[in-house]
Design an enzyme around this catalytic site. Structure first.
Site, mmCIF file in Angstrom:
data_model
loop_
_atom_site.group_PDB
_atom_site.id
_atom_site.type_symbol
_atom_site.label_atom_id
_atom_site.label_comp_id
_atom_site.label_asym_id
_atom_site.label_seq_id
_atom_site.Cartn_x
_atom_site.Cartn_y
_atom_site.Cartn_z
ATOM 1 N N GLU A 1 0.718 -1.256 -0.104
ATOM 2 C CA GLU A 1 0.053 -0.121 0.014
ATOM 3 C C GLU A 1 0.928 1.375 0.075
ATOM 4 O O GLU A 1 1.897 1.269 0.767
ATOM 5 C CB GLU A 1 -0.746 -0.009 1.234
ATOM 6 C CG GLU A 1 -1.825 -0.945 1.093
ATOM 7 C CD GLU A 1 -2.766 -1.069 2.415
ATOM 8 O OE1 GLU A 1 -2.787 -0.242 3.475
ATOM 9 O OE2 GLU A 1 -3.551 -1.689 2.712
ATOM 10 N N ARG B 1 -5.504 4.721 -24.780
ATOM 11 C CA ARG B 1 -5.793 3.857 -26.042
ATOM 12 C C ARG B 1 -7.050 2.975 -25.730
ATOM 13 O O ARG B 1 -7.585 2.487 -26.461
ATOM 14 C CB ARG B 1 -4.533 2.840 -26.375
ATOM 15 C CG ARG B 1 -3.375 3.779 -26.983
ATOM 16 C CD ARG B 1 -2.106 3.150 -27.192
ATOM 17 N NE ARG B 1 -1.412 2.833 -25.847
ATOM 18 C CZ ARG B 1 -0.374 1.983 -25.871
ATOM 19 N NH1 ARG B 1 0.021 1.548 -26.844
ATOM 20 N NH2 ARG B 1 0.118 1.934 -24.714
ATOM 21 N N ASP C 1 -0.227 5.180 -39.152
ATOM 22 C CA ASP C 1 -1.785 5.054 -39.578
ATOM 23 C C ASP C 1 -2.722 6.127 -39.785
ATOM 24 O O ASP C 1 -2.263 7.388 -39.394
ATOM 25 C CB ASP C 1 -2.200 4.084 -38.354
ATOM 26 C CG ASP C 1 -2.088 5.033 -37.000
ATOM 27 O OD1 ASP C 1 -2.336 5.911 -37.092
ATOM 28 O OD2 ASP C 1 -1.842 4.084 -36.028
ATOM 29 N N LYS D 1 -1.232 0.921 -41.612
ATOM 30 C CA LYS D 1 -0.969 -0.245 -40.490
ATOM 31 C C LYS D 1 -2.264 -0.775 -39.888
ATOM 32 O O LYS D 1 -3.408 0.072 -39.722
ATOM 33 C CB LYS D 1 -0.354 0.673 -39.292
ATOM 34 C CG LYS D 1 0.007 -0.261 -38.133
ATOM 35 C CD LYS D 1 0.510 0.656 -37.071
ATOM 36 C CE LYS D 1 -0.770 0.951 -35.948
ATOM 37 N NZ LYS D 1 -0.509 1.495 -35.128
ATOM 38 N N ARG E 1 -3.710 -3.711 -36.975
ATOM 39 C CA ARG E 1 -3.300 -4.499 -36.188
ATOM 40 C C ARG E 1 -4.141 -5.945 -36.049
ATOM 41 O O ARG E 1 -5.217 -5.851 -36.307
ATOM 42 C CB ARG E 1 -3.834 -3.968 -34.436
ATOM 43 C CG ARG E 1 -2.962 -2.667 -34.226
ATOM 44 C CD ARG E 1 -2.818 -2.773 -32.679
ATOM 45 N NE ARG E 1 -2.239 -1.453 -32.370
ATOM 46 C CZ ARG E 1 -0.733 -1.481 -32.356
ATOM 47 N NH1 ARG E 1 -0.082 -2.760 -32.170
ATOM 48 N NH2 ARG E 1 -0.013 -0.595 -31.972
ATOM 49 N N ASP F 1 4.251 10.022 -34.464
ATOM 50 C CA ASP F 1 3.298 9.257 -33.612
ATOM 51 C C ASP F 1 3.238 9.841 -32.262
ATOM 52 O O ASP F 1 4.270 10.618 -31.800
ATOM 53 C CB ASP F 1 3.491 7.655 -33.791
ATOM 54 C CG ASP F 1 2.347 6.960 -33.408
ATOM 55 O OD1 ASP F 1 1.170 7.431 -33.406
ATOM 56 O OD2 ASP F 1 2.655 5.536 -33.824
ATOM 57 N N GLY G 1 6.578 -1.739 -32.479
ATOM 58 C CA GLY G 1 6.220 -2.535 -33.496
ATOM 59 C C GLY G 1 5.431 -1.696 -34.511
ATOM 60 O O GLY G 1 5.866 -1.890 -35.794
HETATM 61 C C1 R5P Z 1 -1.749 3.641 -31.860
HETATM 62 O O1 R5P Z 1 -2.896 4.127 -32.436
HETATM 63 C C2 R5P Z 1 -0.871 4.715 -31.154
HETATM 64 O O2 R5P Z 1 -0.885 5.813 -31.690
HETATM 65 C C3 R5P Z 1 0.623 4.050 -31.385
HETATM 66 O O3 R5P Z 1 0.836 3.959 -32.905
HETATM 67 C C4 R5P Z 1 0.748 2.754 -30.961
HETATM 68 O O4 R5P Z 1 0.120 2.796 -29.389
HETATM 69 C C5 R5P Z 1 2.236 2.505 -30.472
HETATM 70 O O5 R5P Z 1 2.393 1.286 -30.031
HETATM 71 P P1 R5P Z 1 3.380 0.090 -30.359
HETATM 72 O O6 R5P Z 1 4.738 0.709 -30.333
HETATM 73 O O7 R5P Z 1 3.280 -0.961 -29.389
HETATM 74 O O8 R5P Z 1 3.253 -0.643 -31.803
#
Ligand code: R5P
Length: 315
Positions: free
Chosen positions: A40, A97, A171, A194, A196, A221, A228
């Site tokens: 805690e 997210r 993306d 991109k 997922r 980004d 990834g």
């Molecule tokens: C996704 O929509 C976010 O904008 C990032 O592109 C994503 O969270 C990046 O995560 P990672 O580095 O694990 O691909």
């Protein structure tokens, strides 16, 4: 007008809080924060905060749930110590997210976190580059949403030759953000397709929309987590003839094997801000360059304290 301005930090990013305090010319308040052996957390604020305008600097970064809980406990301690206004400076807002119910029986954790912060007693949130702007609306208290684009744009303009440069969003979700940087750098925009296929590191880049052949690409980004997304898109940029690849991100989570994977990737440098304190591994990585948001936060805090507009920070 609030009389006393106080700055307080939790454990999530002390170097950033110390830098903000230096820019603001205000010392950090004395706070004890520790864990009992049963895990805690406990907080004791040693300075008098009665009637004060308090700014708590605490990104909800790794360890995410501890950082969040510590933030809530600090807010509670301040409320019970009669602080007049509690402003939470959360440079990185975790769970952002998880901002919509896009599958059956999933939570909207970004909203849950907003509720927790509000119910704990916060009067205002100051945050940076939210994953989705609509998260501001998850709060019924004022949210000052700051952007790192001016910081990145100033840096790139002063250190790069920008002819034949293209800003690339990995993306479609990040296209507006990348477009805003491209506009400031007066260069073109390209967008990665991109997708997922599962969680975290299972991103695939199927296509790049826009001309990147022979160009320097700046992948832009909000978050680099496992790396990834950026690494997959960087490989596709190589396939399409990009001559150099850089990446820029607001929040460098760099979890798991992100740093090792970045080392092996075609990305020459990764520019990230200090919203999140870097791990030792990331600090040692030659590809990682950190830009500071401390001055921007200090200006925001001082202006909010005297109830002035903060629009100067968006130029
Ligand atoms: C996704 O929509 C976010 O904008 C990032 O592109 C994503 O969270 C990046 O995560 P990672 O580095 O694990 O691909």
């Amino acid at each position: 007008m609030f009389s006393k301005l106080k700055l307080i930090t939790g454990n999530a990013n002390k170097p950033l809080a110390e830098e903000v305090a230096r820019f603001a010319g205000i010392p950090l308040a004395d706070i004890e924060l520790f864990k009992f052996s049963n895990d805690e957390s406990f907080v004791k604020i040693n300075d008098n905060v009665r009637g004060a305008d308090v700014f708590v600097i605490q990104p909800t970064s790794y360890p995410v749930n501890d950082s969040l809980m510590d933030l809530l406990i600090i807010i509670d301690a301040l409320k019970r110590a009669s602080a007049q206004r509690i402003n939470c400076v959360i440079p990185y807002y975790a769970y952002a997210r998880s901002d919509k119910k896009d599958q059956p029986r999933v939570p909207i954790t970004a909203k849950l976190v907003a509720d927790l912060i509000t119910i704990a007693g916060a009067h205002r949130v100051i945050t940076v580059d939210l994953h989705a702007e609509q998260i501001q609306g998850f709060f019924n208290i004022p949210v000052d949403h700051l952007f790192t684009i001016p910081i990145f744009a100033r840096y790139f303009k002063s250190t790069f030759k920008l002819e034949d440069t293209v800003v690339v969003s990995p993306d479609s979700g990040g296209a507006n953000r990348a477009r805003a940087l491209a506009k400031r750098l007066e260069c073109n925009l390209a967008i990665g397709d991109k997708r997922r296929t599962g969680n975290n590191d299972s991103a695939e880049c199927l296509n790049i929309i826009g001309d990147v052949a022979g160009k320097t690409a700046i992948l832009f980004d909000d978050i680099i987590d496992t790396g990834g997304s950026l690494i997959k898109v960087s490989r596709e940029l190589v396939n399409r003839g990009a001559s150099k690849i850089f990446a820029a991100c607001s929040h460098g989570i760099l979890s798991g094997a992100a740093v090792q994977n970045l080392e092996k990737s075609p990305i020459e440098k990764l520019f990230i801000t200090n919203t999140i304190q870097l791990s030792e591994k990331a600090q040692k990585c030659d590809k990682v360059v950190q830009l500071s948001i401390a001055e921007m936060l200090a200006i925001a805090i001082k202006k909010i304290h005297i109830e002035e507009s903060i629009s100067i920070l968006f130029r």
